[in-house]
Scaffold this motif. Sequence first.
Motif, short mmCIF file in Angstrom:
data_model
loop_
_atom_site.label_atom_id
_atom_site.label_comp_id
_atom_site.label_asym_id
_atom_site.label_seq_id
_atom_site.Cartn_x
_atom_site.Cartn_y
_atom_site.Cartn_z
N UNK A 22 0.85 -1.18 0.00
CA UNK A 22 0.00 0.00 0.00
C UNK A 22 0.89 1.24 0.00
N UNK A 23 0.45 2.34 -0.63
CA UNK A 23 1.30 3.55 -0.71
C UNK A 23 1.69 4.13 0.64
N UNK B 294 11.21 0.28 29.11
CA UNK B 294 10.47 0.93 28.04
C UNK B 294 10.40 -0.07 26.88
N UNK B 295 9.22 -0.20 26.28
CA UNK B 295 8.99 -1.21 25.24
C UNK B 295 8.96 -0.59 23.86
N UNK B 296 9.83 -1.08 22.97
CA UNK B 296 9.86 -0.62 21.59
C UNK B 296 9.60 -1.77 20.63
N UNK B 297 8.75 -1.54 19.64
CA UNK B 297 8.43 -2.57 18.66
C UNK B 297 9.07 -2.20 17.32
N UNK B 298 9.80 -3.14 16.75
CA UNK B 298 10.47 -2.93 15.47
C UNK B 298 9.70 -3.67 14.39
N UNK B 299 8.94 -2.96 13.59
CA UNK B 299 8.09 -3.60 12.59
C UNK B 299 7.60 -2.58 11.58
N UNK B 300 7.45 -3.03 10.34
CA UNK B 300 6.87 -2.15 9.33
C UNK B 300 5.45 -1.74 9.66
N UNK C 43 10.14 -5.26 1.39
CA UNK C 43 10.14 -4.06 0.56
C UNK C 43 8.93 -3.20 0.88
N UNK C 44 9.13 -1.89 0.84
CA UNK C 44 8.00 -0.98 0.99
C UNK C 44 7.32 -0.79 -0.37
N UNK C 45 6.36 0.12 -0.44
CA UNK C 45 5.61 0.35 -1.67
C UNK C 45 6.54 0.68 -2.84
N UNK C 46 7.44 1.64 -2.62
CA UNK C 46 8.35 2.03 -3.69
C UNK C 46 9.30 0.88 -4.06
N UNK C 47 9.72 0.12 -3.06
CA UNK C 47 10.61 -1.01 -3.33
C UNK C 47 9.94 -2.08 -4.16
N UNK D 265 -4.43 -8.00 -3.75
CA UNK D 265 -5.43 -7.50 -4.70
C UNK D 265 -5.19 -6.04 -5.05
N UNK D 266 -4.87 -5.25 -4.05
CA UNK D 266 -4.62 -3.82 -4.27
C UNK D 266 -3.39 -3.62 -5.15
#
Length: 335
Positions: free
Chosen positions: A138-139, A250-256, A279-283, A304-305
């Motif tokens: 998704x963009x 302190x809790x940090x989440x590493x995720x797209x 990969x992200x949208x551009x990738x 689908x998108x």
Amino acid sequence: MKLLEFTDKGIYCSAGDFYIDPWQPVKRAVITHAHADHARYGNQYYLCEHATVPLLKLRLGSDIKVQGVAYHETVIINGVTLSLIPAGHMIGSAQIKVDYGGEVWVASGDYKLENDGLSVPFEPVKCHSFITESTFGLPIYRWQPQEQIFSDIFQWISNNKLDGKASVLLAYSLGKAQRLLFQLKDKVDRFLVHGAIAIPHETLLSQGWLLPPVERITPETPKEDFKNAVIIAPPSAEDHVWLRRMQPYSLGICSGWMQVRGNMRRRNADAGFVLSDHADWNGLLKAVKETSAAQVFVTHGFSSVFARYLTENGILASAVSTDYGDEEIISNPEP
């Protein structure tokens, strides 16, 4: 007849009589990488990149029959030529290039285009047909350079120390955790890790990967060891009693998925770092374009998108149903 077909067992090459990342047991499986949704137990023979072999044995058992090959090395199965091309997703990850009768297909598995400094970087492959993931198709999903992300993570760790808190980072036990350790090794003196991360980490260290030493957290780990510590744990530890011993933390989440701010709030995290091994949208768009493929098949994620967008922009594409998923969702290792 298509060179690769989508069946109820997985992606099948009838000419070569093998499957790529099958989700049901088959005779011959070609594996893109060692995550659980792509490499499953029960196949008679496995073929993968050399670095994936010990990870498969760790996950599936040391008695599995597995052949390791180098990137770009050619393997011929029943007249079909196979080669494994770097995917950049994690250590040992590969795209599967299939060549038969002058027709070339590439099944990408999971991939990212940014060089993480640890896995072999993604290489585009010219082909007639390309099978791509769309986990973040998704963009809205557009990643910052990893240098900025790790700078933010280290600043967060420094602030936590000033506040007298441990820094707990949640990351996939295989892939993301090693990326964190590799990128932070010159800035952090000591890492404490969950058992689900310590085990594959030991395997990778034994294979010569340049990762920092870690200390596995056990029931005997003194509570004072957690003070101001950097702790890395899998997502499954988030709501587990295991975390209580680290207080204050302190809790940090590493995720797209942290690209969407609401996800951080819903998970009661103190910080969300948009760090993804996909990969992200551009990738995704760049990868598809660089293949010059005449047709594209889009698998797990926003399939689908993404397929519709490609079609509207002149690339014949269709969404296909598979059993692949996201490691963060399917992994549930015990502490």
